[in-house]
Design a protein around this motif. Structure first.
Motif, PDB file in Angstrom:
ATOM      1  N   LEU A   1     -12.991  -3.761 -41.555  1.00 31.02           N
ATOM      2  CA  LEU A   1     -12.195  -3.498 -42.718  1.00 31.02           C
ATOM      3  C   LEU A   1     -12.641  -4.716 -43.727  1.00 31.02           C
ATOM      4  O   LEU A   1     -12.595  -5.827 -43.706  1.00 31.02           O
ATOM      5  CB  LEU A   1     -10.718  -4.047 -42.381  1.00 31.02           C
ATOM      6  N   GLU A   2     -13.226  -4.029 -44.916  1.00 32.11           N
ATOM      7  CA  GLU A   2     -13.793  -4.898 -45.879  1.00 32.11           C
ATOM      8  C   GLU A   2     -12.694  -5.246 -46.860  1.00 32.11           C
ATOM      9  O   GLU A   2     -11.909  -4.529 -47.346  1.00 32.11           O
ATOM     10  CB  GLU A   2     -14.769  -4.238 -46.684  1.00 32.11           C
ATOM     11  N   VAL A   3     -12.487  -6.586 -47.111  1.00 26.15           N
ATOM     12  CA  VAL A   3     -11.287  -7.109 -48.022  1.00 26.15           C
ATOM     13  C   VAL A   3     -11.872  -7.974 -49.229  1.00 26.15           C
ATOM     14  O   VAL A   3     -12.874  -8.787 -48.779  1.00 26.15           O
ATOM     15  CB  VAL A   3     -10.487  -7.695 -47.192  1.00 26.15           C
ATOM     16  N   THR A   4     -11.858  -7.315 -50.232  1.00 25.18           N
ATOM     17  CA  THR A   4     -12.507  -8.123 -51.676  1.00 25.18           C
ATOM     18  C   THR A   4     -11.222  -9.003 -52.105  1.00 25.18           C
ATOM     19  O   THR A   4     -10.154  -8.713 -52.115  1.00 25.18           O
ATOM     20  CB  THR A   4     -12.900  -7.332 -52.862  1.00 25.18           C
ATOM     21  N   TYR A   5     -11.524 -10.126 -52.563  1.00 23.75           N
ATOM     22  CA  TYR A   5     -10.380 -11.017 -53.027  1.00 23.75           C
ATOM     23  C   TYR A   5     -10.963 -11.758 -54.387  1.00 23.75           C
ATOM     24  O   TYR A   5     -12.279 -12.366 -54.382  1.00 23.75           O
ATOM     25  CB  TYR A   5     -10.080 -12.166 -52.085  1.00 23.75           C
ATOM     26  N   PRO A   6     -10.197 -12.218 -55.338  1.00 22.71           N
ATOM     27  CA  PRO A   6     -10.508 -13.030 -56.311  1.00 22.71           C
ATOM     28  C   PRO A   6     -10.907 -14.538 -55.697  1.00 22.71           C
ATOM     29  O   PRO A   6     -10.362 -14.943 -54.692  1.00 22.71           O
ATOM     30  CB  PRO A   6      -9.321 -13.226 -57.101  1.00 22.71           C
ATOM     31  N   SER A   7     -11.764 -15.380 -56.368  1.00 18.99           N
ATOM     32  CA  SER A   7     -12.207 -16.485 -55.879  1.00 18.99           C
ATOM     33  C   SER A   7     -11.093 -17.665 -56.001  1.00 18.99           C
ATOM     34  O   SER A   7     -11.230 -18.429 -54.979  1.00 18.99           O
ATOM     35  CB  SER A   7     -13.305 -17.178 -56.921  1.00 18.99           C
ATOM     36  N   ASP A   8      -9.995 -17.603 -56.371  1.00 19.84           N
ATOM     37  CA  ASP A   8      -8.960 -18.473 -56.635  1.00 19.84           C
ATOM     38  C   ASP A   8      -7.683 -18.248 -55.433  1.00 19.84           C
ATOM     39  O   ASP A   8      -7.107 -18.897 -55.210  1.00 19.84           O
ATOM     40  CB  ASP A   8      -8.452 -18.525 -58.085  1.00 19.84           C
ATOM     41  N   SER A   9      -8.007 -16.844 -54.846  1.00 21.68           N
ATOM     42  CA  SER A   9      -7.033 -16.803 -53.870  1.00 21.68           C
ATOM     43  C   SER A   9      -7.262 -17.259 -52.514  1.00 21.68           C
ATOM     44  O   SER A   9      -6.550 -17.105 -51.564  1.00 21.68           O
ATOM     45  CB  SER A   9      -6.637 -15.178 -53.704  1.00 21.68           C
ATOM     46  N   ILE A  10      -8.361 -17.836 -52.474  1.00 17.66           N
ATOM     47  CA  ILE A  10      -8.587 -18.508 -51.075  1.00 17.66           C
ATOM     48  C   ILE A  10      -8.486 -20.159 -50.913  1.00 17.66           C
ATOM     49  O   ILE A  10      -8.507 -20.595 -49.778  1.00 17.66           O
ATOM     50  CB  ILE A  10     -10.184 -18.260 -50.682  1.00 17.66           C
ATOM     51  N   VAL A  11      -8.121 -20.720 -51.932  1.00 10.72           N
ATOM     52  CA  VAL A  11      -7.529 -21.971 -52.130  1.00 10.72           C
ATOM     53  C   VAL A  11      -6.518 -22.216 -51.224  1.00 10.72           C
ATOM     54  O   VAL A  11      -5.513 -21.789 -51.505  1.00 10.72           O
ATOM     55  CB  VAL A  11      -7.767 -22.540 -53.466  1.00 10.72           C
ATOM     56  N   PRO A  12      -6.569 -23.308 -50.202  1.00  4.35           N
ATOM     57  CA  PRO A  12      -5.103 -23.337 -49.427  1.00  4.35           C
ATOM     58  C   PRO A  12      -4.285 -24.084 -50.472  1.00  4.35           C
ATOM     59  O   PRO A  12      -4.462 -24.688 -51.067  1.00  4.35           O
ATOM     60  CB  PRO A  12      -5.616 -24.306 -48.509  1.00  4.35           C
ATOM     61  N   GLY A  13      -2.875 -23.550 -50.144  1.00  6.24           N
ATOM     62  CA  GLY A  13      -1.761 -24.169 -50.540  1.00  6.24           C
ATOM     63  C   GLY A  13      -1.318 -23.576 -52.034  1.00  6.24           C
ATOM     64  O   GLY A  13      -0.326 -23.968 -52.492  1.00  6.24           O
ATOM     65  N   THR A  14      -2.040 -22.683 -52.329  1.00 11.32           N
ATOM     66  CA  THR A  14      -1.846 -21.918 -53.617  1.00 11.32           C
ATOM     67  C   THR A  14      -1.235 -20.681 -53.418  1.00 11.32           C
ATOM     68  O   THR A  14      -0.952 -20.006 -52.348  1.00 11.32           O
ATOM     69  CB  THR A  14      -3.000 -21.528 -54.594  1.00 11.32           C
ATOM     70  N   SER A  15      -0.516 -20.161 -54.452  1.00  9.28           N
ATOM     71  CA  SER A  15       0.564 -18.909 -54.253  1.00  9.28           C
ATOM     72  C   SER A  15      -0.518 -17.807 -54.134  1.00  9.28           C
ATOM     73  O   SER A  15      -0.049 -16.783 -53.438  1.00  9.28           O
ATOM     74  CB  SER A  15       1.525 -18.594 -55.587  1.00  9.28           C
ATOM     75  N   ALA A  16      -1.575 -17.865 -54.741  1.00  6.74           N
ATOM     76  CA  ALA A  16      -2.428 -16.841 -54.609  1.00  6.74           C
ATOM     77  C   ALA A  16      -3.033 -16.667 -53.045  1.00  6.74           C
ATOM     78  O   ALA A  16      -3.436 -15.744 -52.322  1.00  6.74           O
ATOM     79  CB  ALA A  16      -3.694 -17.028 -55.545  1.00  6.74           C
ATOM     80  N   ALA A  17      -3.195 -17.802 -52.466  1.00  4.41           N
ATOM     81  CA  ALA A  17      -3.655 -17.680 -50.959  1.00  4.41           C
ATOM     82  C   ALA A  17      -2.619 -17.334 -50.123  1.00  4.41           C
ATOM     83  O   ALA A  17      -2.694 -16.375 -49.337  1.00  4.41           O
ATOM     84  CB  ALA A  17      -4.096 -19.458 -50.545  1.00  4.41           C
ATOM     85  N   SER A  18      -1.337 -17.544 -50.444  1.00  5.26           N
ATOM     86  CA  SER A  18      -0.180 -17.028 -49.620  1.00  5.26           C
ATOM     87  C   SER A  18      -0.084 -15.674 -49.816  1.00  5.26           C
ATOM     88  O   SER A  18       0.325 -14.700 -48.997  1.00  5.26           O
ATOM     89  CB  SER A  18       1.108 -17.845 -49.996  1.00  5.26           C
ATOM     90  N   SER A  19      -0.584 -15.007 -51.094  1.00  7.39           N
ATOM     91  CA  SER A  19      -0.492 -13.821 -51.508  1.00  7.39           C
ATOM     92  C   SER A  19      -1.498 -12.879 -50.688  1.00  7.39           C
ATOM     93  O   SER A  19      -1.128 -11.833 -50.068  1.00  7.39           O
ATOM     94  CB  SER A  19      -0.560 -13.442 -52.875  1.00  7.39           C
TER      95      SER A  19
END
Length: 542
Positions: free
Chosen positions: A176-194
């Protein structure tokens, strides 16, 4: 003067007449002659004879009768068998291992993403026996091993940077290939939670069919209702029930029979071996870890369908196959047979509307039939058999109970876990039925083979329960456990006494024991009465 002749040979008869009026003579006539009194030695001899007969009956006859007619009942662990049936010995758990492949992500960020995604999955509170477990391969070798069809990893999530969050399921690999924006992998951010929430939702949706089937198997098993998952809607229940009814019972080996039926002398041959090798063997090779297959082919040079119309309706399909005129090869080696029939003719199948037709249909627990147009030559080439063989392959997967969603490796991995759960529940249910049968019929025979089968079944059930994380090992142990439990429950010598009531036993013994028991009993009663009479006379004389 008369004289009497003196004849020396004459005999004079003197008749004495007794008067009827003599009372003393009448009393003598009516008086019966009493037998002489018995001597003490005769009384003792008769008592010893009666006692010896009863001693033989009690101390020799009854033990021999008891020994020869006692029904052997082997000791069964009834408590443990009921624990398996009630789901107390082992709660079926089939955790799904999902590997996170994120080579471009730092280790701490990947670990944080996996931890948050796992917490989100656990908070969904799905069926506890079917949970998704996330892990990160530590080395490139572990990443390569996770893609092995025989590995315990059900799915690999490959993370790649992109413009937006999106997923793509590989059609031929469990990826299962998942693409994500670069800022969504930072721990503790709302993007990471999403992103973690998005991954948890996608995983839950990917394995929702497997979870539904697992829950349905538990809901229809003998496990008490308080230990089952929540109920489904009526529509889902009917759909799963129809799918389970259509699929074949699990067997390690299936026999595939490919038959060519034609209504005339042409065609008389077909390139079935080449067609199977090209279009079906790749799928059969992928199924080797679950099933083995044997194949044979045949050609019936003349066959007439039960329906003569060109367009067959759904009502006509049940009478299309004529078992009397379409002889099919029997099972080989006792394995279940799956029949694939190619019928050469001009018939088609009406699907719904008049313009929509089909060329094949699936027969539950039997096989498939494909209606093929007559070829221009006397033989059917492999190219013309491509579509029938591909259709048969799809129908074979349906008959085996393969799920419908996901790539083929994922579907086969899910099939392995489903079959393991099904066999484990069937074996546990058979053990519970055998335990209840033993308690309900105390007079039924339980031979040693039944106890041996129960012991083997429980042993492999324990191994299957311990190997639930290893799909192939768990499936093999569950298969052996189910076979041993079924063999023990349907033991021939035990089943024959299920309908043998006690009235039949009385009808058998009474004609034999009656002529022997009545003289013995009457002799004993007469002797007891005589002893009481002698005792009373002695007391009176004293």
């Amino acid at each position: 003067m008369s004289s009497l002749s003196e004849d020396p040979t004459s005999t004079t008869t003197i008749t004495t007449t007794t008067s009827d009026n003599n009372p003393s003579t009448d009393n003598n006539t009516k008086r019966r002659k009493q037998p002489p009194p018995e001597t003490p030695s005769h009384i003792r001899r008769r008592s010893f004879i009666i006692a010896s007969f009863w001693a033989i009956v009690l101390f020799l006859g009854l033990p021999i009768w008891w020994k020869t007619t006692t029904i052997y009942r082997a000791d069964l662990p009834l408590g443990e068998m009921m624990d398996w049936a009630d789901g107390k010995a082992c709660s079926p758990e089939f955790p799904i291992r999902v590997a996170i492949d994120a080579p471009d992500v730092q280790a701490n960020e990947a670990e944080s993403l996996v931890r948050e995604t796992q917490q989100t999955l656990d908070a969904m509170k799905d069926f506890p026996g079917h949970r998704i477990r996330l892990e990160i391969p530590e080395t490139p070798m572990d990443r390569a091993a996770s893609l092995n069809p025989n590995s315990n990893t059900a799915l690999v999530i490959r993370l790649k940077q992109g413009d937006a969050i999106a997923t793509t399921l590989h059609p031929h690999l469990p990826i299962l290939e998942v693409t994500y924006p670069s800022d969504s992998i930072v721990p503790g951010t709302s993007a990471a939670s999403s992103l973690s929430t998005y991954l948890a939702t996608e995983l839950r949706s990917t394995f929702s069919e497997e979870q539904a089937i697992m829950s349905y198997l538990l809901a229809t098993s003998s496990i008490p209702s308080e230990r089952r998952p929540q109920d489904f809607s009526q529509q889902i229940t009917e759909s799963l029930s129809k799918r389970m009814t259509r699929s074949l019972k699990y067997s390690r080996t299936y026999h595939l029979t490919f038959s060519l039926f034609t209504s005339g002398p042409s065609p008389n041959s077909w390139e079935i071996e080449e067609a199977v090798r090209q279009y079906m063997d790749p799928v059969l090779n992928m199924l080797n870890s679950i099933h083995n297959f044997t194949i044979d082919t045949q050609v019936q040079l003349y066959a007439t369908p039960g329906v003569q119309s060109q367009v067959l309706t759904k009502e006509d399909l049940s009478s299309f196959i004529n078992a009397a005129e379409w002889p099919l090869s029997p099972s080989i080696g006792g394995a279940p047979t799956v029949n694939f029939v190619v019928y050469i003719g001009n018939q088609t199948i009406g699907v719904g509307s008049e313009s929509e037709t089909s060329q094949s249909w699936l027969i539950p627990q039997w096989g498939s039939v494909y209606l093929l147009s007559p070829p221009p030559t006397d033989y059917v080439p492999a190219e013309l058999l491509k579509q029938p063989i591909l259709t048969f392959t799809s129908h074979l997967l349906s008959l085996l109970g393969t799920p419908q969603s996901g790539s083929l490796p994922m579907r086969l991995s899910t099939l392995t876990r489903i079959r393991s759960a099904d066999l484990l529940l069937r074996a546990s249910s058979s053990l519970g039925s055998l335990a209840r049968l033993s308690l309900a019929l105390p007079s039924i025979s339980i031979p040693p083979s039944v106890a041996d089968g129960v012991a083997k079944s429980m042993h492999h059930l324990e191994l299957a329960c311990a190997s639930s994380t290893s799909s192939n090992n768990g499936l093999e142990h569950a298969r052996i456990a189910e076979e041993e439990a079924e063999r023990a429950f349907f033991e021939k010598s035990m089943v024959g006494q299920l309908y043998f009531p006690d009235e039949h036993k009385i009808a058998v013994y009474l004609p034999l024991l009656g002529p022997v028991g009545v003289p013995l009993l009457m002799g004993l009663l007469n002797e007891i009465r005589a002893w009481k009479k002698r005792r009373a006379e002695k007391q009176k004389a004293a």
